[in-house]
Every structure is written in structure tokens, then in C-alpha cells.
Design a protein around this motif. Sequence first.
Motif, PDB file in Angstrom:
ATOM      1  N   ILE A   3     -19.446   7.468  -3.983  1.00 51.37           N
ATOM      2  CA  ILE A   3     -18.482   6.624  -3.279  1.00 51.37           C
ATOM      3  C   ILE A   3     -18.853   6.636  -1.802  1.00 51.37           C
ATOM      4  O   ILE A   3     -18.935   7.708  -1.185  1.00 51.37           O
ATOM      5  N   ASN A   4     -19.087   5.464  -1.250  1.00 47.44           N
ATOM      6  CA  ASN A   4     -19.474   5.358   0.159  1.00 47.44           C
ATOM      7  C   ASN A   4     -18.214   5.337   1.035  1.00 47.44           C
ATOM      8  O   ASN A   4     -17.650   4.289   1.321  1.00 47.44           O
ATOM      9  N   HIS A   5     -17.792   6.517   1.454  1.00 45.13           N
ATOM     10  CA  HIS A   5     -16.577   6.679   2.273  1.00 45.13           C
ATOM     11  C   HIS A   5     -16.749   5.907   3.580  1.00 45.13           C
ATOM     12  O   HIS A   5     -17.806   5.974   4.212  1.00 45.13           O
ATOM     13  N   ILE A  54     -12.239  -4.103 -10.769  1.00 49.94           N
ATOM     14  CA  ILE A  54     -10.870  -3.626 -10.613  1.00 49.94           C
ATOM     15  C   ILE A  54     -10.789  -2.858  -9.293  1.00 49.94           C
ATOM     16  O   ILE A  54     -11.761  -2.260  -8.846  1.00 49.94           O
ATOM     17  N   GLN A  55      -9.620  -2.893  -8.677  1.00 53.20           N
ATOM     18  CA  GLN A  55      -9.387  -2.124  -7.453  1.00 53.20           C
ATOM     19  C   GLN A  55      -8.598  -0.885  -7.829  1.00 53.20           C
ATOM     20  O   GLN A  55      -7.539  -0.972  -8.452  1.00 53.20           O
ATOM     21  N   LEU A  68      -8.327   5.985  -0.614  1.00 46.53           N
ATOM     22  CA  LEU A  68      -9.250   4.862  -0.561  1.00 46.53           C
ATOM     23  C   LEU A  68      -8.963   3.879  -1.686  1.00 46.53           C
ATOM     24  O   LEU A  68      -8.477   4.265  -2.750  1.00 46.53           O
ATOM     25  N   VAL A  69      -9.260   2.620  -1.434  1.00 49.36           N
ATOM     26  CA  VAL A  69      -9.270   1.603  -2.483  1.00 49.36           C
ATOM     27  C   VAL A  69     -10.737   1.315  -2.772  1.00 49.36           C
ATOM     28  O   VAL A  69     -11.491   0.918  -1.887  1.00 49.36           O
ATOM     29  N   VAL A  70     -11.123   1.582  -4.013  1.00 46.59           N
ATOM     30  CA  VAL A  70     -12.501   1.386  -4.453  1.00 46.59           C
ATOM     31  C   VAL A  70     -12.519   0.198  -5.412  1.00 46.59           C
ATOM     32  O   VAL A  70     -11.806   0.200  -6.409  1.00 46.59           O
ATOM     33  N   LYS A  80     -18.409  -1.931  -5.516  1.00 43.58           N
ATOM     34  CA  LYS A  80     -18.683  -3.111  -4.701  1.00 43.58           C
ATOM     35  C   LYS A  80     -18.082  -3.030  -3.304  1.00 43.58           C
ATOM     36  O   LYS A  80     -18.562  -3.672  -2.386  1.00 43.58           O
ATOM     37  N   ASN A  81     -17.004  -2.244  -3.155  1.00 42.49           N
ATOM     38  CA  ASN A  81     -16.354  -2.137  -1.848  1.00 42.49           C
ATOM     39  C   ASN A  81     -15.518  -0.864  -1.810  1.00 42.49           C
ATOM     40  O   ASN A  81     -14.978  -0.444  -2.839  1.00 42.49           O
ATOM     41  N   VAL A  82     -15.428  -0.273  -0.619  1.00 46.48           N
ATOM     42  CA  VAL A  82     -14.564   0.889  -0.398  1.00 46.48           C
ATOM     43  C   VAL A  82     -13.856   0.675   0.928  1.00 46.48           C
ATOM     44  O   VAL A  82     -14.491   0.352   1.933  1.00 46.48           O
ATOM     45  N   GLU A  83     -12.535   0.829   0.924  1.00 40.13           N
ATOM     46  CA  GLU A  83     -11.756   0.686   2.157  1.00 40.13           C
ATOM     47  C   GLU A  83     -10.584   1.658   2.120  1.00 40.13           C
ATOM     48  O   GLU A  83     -10.206   2.155   1.059  1.00 40.13           O
TER      49      GLU A  83
END
Length: 96
Positions: A3-5, A54-55, A68-70, A80-83
Motif C-alpha cells: 500500500i503506497n501510503h 472497490i473503495q 486510508l481509503v484504498v 489504483k489509489n490511496v488517500e
Amino acid sequence: MIINHPLLGPRDSEEFVYLGSTDLIDRPTNWEASAAPEDFYQYQYIRENIAGDIQELWYHEQGDQSWLVVTRNTLTHEIKNVEFAQDFSRAKGRGK
């Protein structure tokens, strides 16, 4: 799975605790409403089993204790995204 924090960079998923879909952010708030039992039942037990993107909510337990929302593909596990969950919630108009 890595997971890219957003602040700390790539981290092993074993540092995190998985909670579930971001649908959990939208908890029913009016427990006195006549529809409250059904609303809370739907919130607690009824989930979609999505095949695809899925988020999800992940908690960085062995790190900075951030939520985080992954955005992850459930078929390939590609992330696809990490925020930050706080930023996600604000962008969706859910938080202050």
C-alpha cells in the motif's frame, strides 16, 4: 500486497487493519426515526460483493495510525489509489 501510503510511501499491507467498504462512513444518524431499525440493519449486515474496483477503509495500525481509503480491484488486488479517509470524506461532502 504493498500500500503506497500518501506520506510514508510503500508499506506492506501487514502493517494495516482492513475494515471494509467506504460505505461504512455513511452510518445512519437518526436512531429515533421510525425507519432506524431497518437503516441500521442495512448498514451493519447488507454488503455488495463487488467484482472489480472497490473503495476500502484501511487503518495503519503499525504506523502512524492514519485511516486510508484504498481503491483496489478485488479480482487482481491491483491498488489504483490511496488517500486519507478524512480527505475522501470531505471531498464527498460527508465531513466538516
